[in-house]
Design a protein around this motif. Structure first.
Motif, PDB file in Angstrom:
ATOM      1  N   THR A 305     -32.065 -22.697 -28.645  1.00 52.35           N
ATOM      2  CA  THR A 305     -32.512 -23.557 -27.364  1.00 52.35           C
ATOM      3  C   THR A 305     -32.489 -24.554 -27.748  1.00 52.35           C
ATOM      4  O   THR A 305     -32.247 -25.242 -28.677  1.00 52.35           O
ATOM      5  N   THR A 442     -38.071 -24.006 -25.674  1.00 52.86           N
ATOM      6  CA  THR A 442     -37.512 -22.850 -25.991  1.00 52.86           C
ATOM      7  C   THR A 442     -36.706 -22.716 -24.502  1.00 52.86           C
ATOM      8  O   THR A 442     -35.403 -20.843 -24.681  1.00 52.86           O
ATOM      9  N   THR A 444     -32.907 -23.002 -22.917  1.00 51.51           N
ATOM     10  CA  THR A 444     -31.633 -22.573 -22.843  1.00 51.51           C
ATOM     11  C   THR A 444     -30.523 -23.637 -22.482  1.00 51.51           C
ATOM     12  O   THR A 444     -29.502 -22.920 -22.946  1.00 51.51           O
TER      13      THR A 444
END
Length: 490
Positions: A305, A442, A444
């Protein structure tokens, strides 16, 4: 993924309404004032050109595992473009799969040779030293590799062979770990055979141990290599996964707190002090040729992430700017490790899925951008204690840069007003930012550098912001939480 046993660990309404809309978030956000002073009279040694490297599993480059195709070759591809763009100058082929059968073919190796030559990267190739140790087979394989590199082609680096992968780790196969004395004996045999039977210029590297620091310390203090044979050692190597096993994170929030912890830098220094400074002081190149945040990849959204982008940037900056490390290779998992993993690029191996630069890869890219030169003394004054780091550099072209990383996020987020006093007499500065669209550690996706993402072909349209004039001898800019910036003075 790797199994490991030992591990050192951004309306409307009236103008007033608009003002309120833009002011409220700022009032709710903690603020900090930070000052950074660069001293160009106190310099460390130049960061090696091949400091930034990637490590790949032996199995991932084998045509037999890629539907008969060669993922790495001498042909220009999105992979070669992408790795060149982010600054990769060292490729290591090894991992646990290098100690297993089937092993790569000489044609597999020739294609990796061609790939390394294409992107002008120094190649480290692993030969087995545990259950599959066979001196004559390794000599024959390295003979073919040497001929391909230096007889058939004009490879620009010495042939560098890593002797064994994690000799102190049983890789989940009972009885496969070997003692230091056994590893040392096999290293001595292969190192001598490569030079005497193939070519005296061949370098041997090791011990690439999972644990620090018995094996690497043993090599660098071995009297056999303290004299003329010291030049035959390519690097004294060790592996490091600072956060240990990702299986121990427990939750995403806990994993994020660990991967962005302010205490990590001190942990890096302790690790370095335990072996690398000693080896470096004794005249050896020292390299962590297999490393990442946590081994085992991640199935809980941490190591793949945006948090990992900030982590990789700080980790590589710290080790390059604050130690005498010769380089580091961020490890990539085997084929099939793409989803939820810790890879710099994805997918690993031949695939119909377009290639993408992953969050850890963004961190490496920002580290490389503006990191050519000598680290200089950097003093950070931060009375609030916000989780912010800074790394200053005197560039080879005479300018200066400073990488500034704001690792605060979520409920602990702090926006910083940063004032930098460069070490030289400069009149202009420009800033480039690493950020995620929602400041979400968090996430991506949604990651940009210089206002743009890298596309699947390795193309990028971003860059530094507009040039700004210094106010006297200082420059002030804003670094929001969960972002990093590079300031370039000229």
């Amino acid at each position: 993924m790797k199994s490991r046993v030992i591990r050192t660990a951004l309306c409307g309404g009236t103008p007033m309404a608009a003002a309120i809309l833009f002011t409220l978030p700022l009032l709710a956000q903690s603020q900090a004032s930070v000052s950074i002073t660069l001293d160009s009279t106190q310099l460390r040694r130049t960061i090696p050109n091949d400091f930034l490297g990637l490590s790949f599993e032996m199995s991932s480059i084998m045509a037999a595992n890629n539907n008969g195709a060669y993922w790495m070759s001498g042909a220009s591809t999105p992979l070669s473009t992408m790795l060149s763009k982010i600054g990769v100058k060292n490729i290591r082929i090894g991992g646990n799969s290098s100690e297993r059968t089937p092993y790569a073919t000489t044609t597999d190796a020739a294609n990796v040779d061609a790939f390394a030559n294409l992107i002008q990267a120094n190649l480290i190739w692993n030969v087995p030293v545990k259950n599959n140790y066979n001196a004559s087979s390794s000599v024959s394989f390295v003979q073919s590799m040497y001929n391909d590199q230096h007889v058939s082609h004009s490879y620009g680096f010495p042939t560098n062979i890593e002797i064994g992968n994690e000799p102190d780790n049983d890789d989940g196969t009972t009885g496969s770990a070997i003692s230091y004395s056994t590893w040392q004996s096999r290293y001595d045999t292969l190192s001598s055979d490569f030079r005497n039977q193939i070519n005296g210029s061949i370098l041997s590297t090791g011990p690439s141990s999972a644990g620090c620091c018995t094996y690497p310390n043993g090599l660098e203090t071995d009297s056999t290599y303290s004299g003329s044979l010291k030049s035959t050692i390519g690097s004294v190597t060790v592996h490091n996964y600072p956060l240990g096993s990702s299986a121990n994170f427990g939750s995403v929030s806990n994993g994020d707190s660990l991967i962005l912890a302010s205490t990590l830098d001190a942990k890096y220094q302790t690790f370095y002090n335990n072996f690398n400074d000693n080896a470096s002081n004794n005249g050896y190149n020292v390299r962590i040729e297999e490393t990442n945040s946590a081994y085992g990849g991640s199935n809980n959204g941490v190591t793949n992430t945006y948090a990992a982008a900030l982590w990789a940037l700080d980790y590589f900056c710290y080790m390059a700017y604050s130690t005498n490390m010769s380089g580091m290779n961020l490890h990539n998992g085997p084929i099939g490790s793409d989803s939820g993993s810790y890879n710099a690029v994805s997918p690993i191996g031949v695939s119909s899925t377009p290639l993408s630069l992953q969050p850890p890869g963004y961190g490496l890219w920002v580290f490389h951008y503006g990191s050519q030169g000598q680290p200089l003394k950097t003093t950070l004054t931060n009375s609030s204690g916000a989780n912010i780091t800074a790394y200053g550099l005197l560039e080879t072209n005479g300018g200066e840069t400073v990488h500034v990383i704001n690792r605060t996020y979520g409920s602990g987020a702090v926006d910083a007003t940063v004032t930098v006093t460069p070490g030289g007499s400069y009149t202009h500065a420009q800033v480039i930012y690493l950020q995620q669209a929602n400041s979400d550690v968090t996430a991506t996706t949604g990651i940009t550098f210089g206002g743009a993402a890298m596309d699947s072909n390795g193309n990028w349209t971003g860059g530094y912001g507009a040039a700004q004039t210094l106010s006297g001898s200082t420059f002030t800019f804003t670094l929001p939480h969960t972002q990093a910036a590079i300031v370039h003075f000229y």
